[in-house]
Design a protein around this motif. Structure first.
Motif, mmCIF file in Angstrom:
data_model
loop_
_atom_site.group_PDB
_atom_site.id
_atom_site.type_symbol
_atom_site.label_atom_id
_atom_site.label_comp_id
_atom_site.label_asym_id
_atom_site.label_seq_id
_atom_site.Cartn_x
_atom_site.Cartn_y
_atom_site.Cartn_z
ATOM 1 N N LEU A 1 0.832 -1.201 0.000
ATOM 2 C CA LEU A 1 0.000 0.000 0.000
ATOM 3 C C LEU A 1 0.876 1.265 0.000
ATOM 4 O O LEU A 1 0.559 2.228 -0.695
ATOM 5 C CB LEU A 1 -0.935 -0.003 1.199
ATOM 6 C CG LEU A 1 -1.886 1.197 1.303
ATOM 7 C CD1 LEU A 1 -2.819 1.248 0.114
ATOM 8 C CD2 LEU A 1 -2.647 1.149 2.603
ATOM 9 N N VAL A 2 1.957 1.232 0.750
ATOM 10 C CA VAL A 2 2.852 2.392 0.800
ATOM 11 C C VAL A 2 3.462 2.645 -0.576
ATOM 12 O O VAL A 2 3.582 3.791 -1.014
ATOM 13 C CB VAL A 2 3.949 2.182 1.865
ATOM 14 C CG1 VAL A 2 4.982 3.284 1.802
ATOM 15 C CG2 VAL A 2 3.338 2.099 3.250
ATOM 16 N N ILE A 3 3.830 1.581 -1.262
ATOM 17 C CA ILE A 3 4.419 1.719 -2.595
ATOM 18 C C ILE A 3 3.402 2.325 -3.558
ATOM 19 O O ILE A 3 3.728 3.229 -4.340
ATOM 20 C CB ILE A 3 4.940 0.360 -3.105
ATOM 21 C CG1 ILE A 3 6.111 -0.090 -2.244
ATOM 22 C CG2 ILE A 3 5.336 0.440 -4.570
ATOM 23 C CD1 ILE A 3 6.569 -1.502 -2.506
ATOM 24 N N VAL A 4 2.171 1.864 -3.512
ATOM 25 C CA VAL A 4 1.123 2.392 -4.392
ATOM 26 C C VAL A 4 0.893 3.874 -4.105
ATOM 27 O O VAL A 4 0.789 4.686 -5.032
ATOM 28 C CB VAL A 4 -0.180 1.580 -4.227
ATOM 29 C CG1 VAL A 4 -1.331 2.242 -4.963
ATOM 30 C CG2 VAL A 4 0.015 0.155 -4.702
ATOM 31 N N LEU A 5 0.827 4.238 -2.838
ATOM 32 C CA LEU A 5 0.629 5.643 -2.486
ATOM 33 C C LEU A 5 1.829 6.499 -2.882
ATOM 34 O O LEU A 5 1.665 7.643 -3.321
ATOM 35 C CB LEU A 5 0.354 5.780 -0.991
ATOM 36 C CG LEU A 5 -0.990 5.225 -0.518
ATOM 37 C CD1 LEU A 5 -1.099 5.302 1.002
ATOM 38 C CD2 LEU A 5 -2.137 5.978 -1.166
ATOM 39 N N ALA A 6 3.026 5.954 -2.738
ATOM 40 C CA ALA A 6 4.220 6.704 -3.118
ATOM 41 C C ALA A 6 4.272 6.952 -4.618
ATOM 42 O O ALA A 6 4.789 7.977 -5.070
ATOM 43 C CB ALA A 6 5.470 5.964 -2.652
ATOM 44 N N LEU A 7 3.767 6.013 -5.394
ATOM 45 C CA LEU A 7 3.789 6.143 -6.855
ATOM 46 C C LEU A 7 2.539 6.816 -7.424
ATOM 47 O O LEU A 7 2.448 7.019 -8.634
ATOM 48 C CB LEU A 7 3.978 4.767 -7.491
ATOM 49 C CG LEU A 7 5.337 4.111 -7.242
ATOM 50 C CD1 LEU A 7 5.380 2.715 -7.847
ATOM 51 C CD2 LEU A 7 6.464 4.967 -7.782
ATOM 52 N N ALA A 8 1.596 7.177 -6.585
ATOM 53 C CA ALA A 8 0.355 7.802 -7.049
ATOM 54 C C ALA A 8 0.592 9.077 -7.871
ATOM 55 O O ALA A 8 -0.104 9.292 -8.875
ATOM 56 C CB ALA A 8 -0.567 8.083 -5.870
ATOM 57 N N PRO A 9 1.554 9.940 -7.536
ATOM 58 C CA PRO A 9 1.767 11.139 -8.357
ATOM 59 C C PRO A 9 2.291 10.846 -9.758
ATOM 60 O O PRO A 9 2.301 11.733 -10.611
ATOM 61 C CB PRO A 9 2.802 11.944 -7.559
ATOM 62 C CG PRO A 9 2.695 11.443 -6.165
ATOM 63 C CD PRO A 9 2.317 10.007 -6.284
ATOM 64 N N VAL A 10 2.708 9.631 -10.004
ATOM 65 C CA VAL A 10 3.226 9.293 -11.334
ATOM 66 C C VAL A 10 2.099 9.286 -12.368
ATOM 67 O O VAL A 10 2.317 9.672 -13.519
ATOM 68 C CB VAL A 10 3.974 7.943 -11.300
ATOM 69 C CG1 VAL A 10 4.381 7.501 -12.688
ATOM 70 C CG2 VAL A 10 5.198 8.043 -10.392
ATOM 71 N N ALA A 11 0.908 8.897 -11.988
ATOM 72 C CA ALA A 11 -0.223 8.830 -12.930
ATOM 73 C C ALA A 11 -0.521 10.198 -13.561
ATOM 74 O O ALA A 11 -0.617 10.294 -14.792
ATOM 75 C CB ALA A 11 -1.459 8.251 -12.242
ATOM 76 N N PRO A 12 -0.639 11.275 -12.781
ATOM 77 C CA PRO A 12 -0.861 12.574 -13.424
ATOM 78 C C PRO A 12 0.313 13.001 -14.297
ATOM 79 O O PRO A 12 0.123 13.665 -15.327
ATOM 80 C CB PRO A 12 -1.041 13.539 -12.254
ATOM 81 C CG PRO A 12 -1.410 12.696 -11.096
ATOM 82 C CD PRO A 12 -0.791 11.363 -11.330
ATOM 83 N N MET A 13 1.514 12.627 -13.918
ATOM 84 C CA MET A 13 2.676 12.975 -14.735
ATOM 85 C C MET A 13 2.615 12.264 -16.086
ATOM 86 O O MET A 13 2.975 12.838 -17.113
ATOM 87 C CB MET A 13 3.974 12.613 -14.006
ATOM 88 C CG MET A 13 4.234 13.457 -12.780
ATOM 89 S SD MET A 13 4.306 15.219 -13.140
ATOM 90 C CE MET A 13 5.661 15.276 -14.269
ATOM 91 N N LEU A 14 2.169 11.027 -16.081
ATOM 92 C CA LEU A 14 2.008 10.310 -17.346
ATOM 93 C C LEU A 14 0.934 10.955 -18.208
ATOM 94 O O LEU A 14 1.075 11.025 -19.438
ATOM 95 C CB LEU A 14 1.693 8.832 -17.086
ATOM 96 C CG LEU A 14 2.842 8.016 -16.510
ATOM 97 C CD1 LEU A 14 2.361 6.616 -16.131
ATOM 98 C CD2 LEU A 14 4.014 7.944 -17.476
#
Length: 90
Positions: free
Chosen positions: A1-14
């Motif tokens: 869950l921590v990994i998913v939350l940490a990578l969440a800002p990547v989606a808007p960047m894509l």
């Protein structure tokens, strides 16, 4: 869950990357050339600067700078490069 939350800002960047690519495909050849030159200059400056600073961190005792700063530096250098290139053709 921590990994998913940490990578969440990547989606808007894509999504921003997709929008930028759509923009570049929609402009004329001159604008495309300006964008391409600015991206190439920004990538080269950012890559070489981060590479050199990595050596300074490792061997000269410079303070650690987190990798998260690479994208803002790239964006700033892109803006400056684009402005310089645009003024050259004006």
């Amino acid at each position: 869950l921590v990994i998913v939350l940490a990578l969440a800002p990547v989606a808007p960047m894509l999504m921003m990357l997709r929008a930028y690519l759509m923009f570049v495909r929609a402009v004329d050849e001159f604008q495309r050339r300006l964008q391409s030159e600015a991206v190439a200059i920004a990538a080269a400056i950012t890559l070489f600067a981060s590479f050199a600073y990595g050596f300074l961190e490792e061997w000269a005792g410079f303070p650690h700078v987190p990798m998260i700063w690479v994208l803002p530096v790239f964006s700033f250098v892109f803006g400056v490069a684009h402005l310089v290139i645009w003024r050259r053709y004006k």
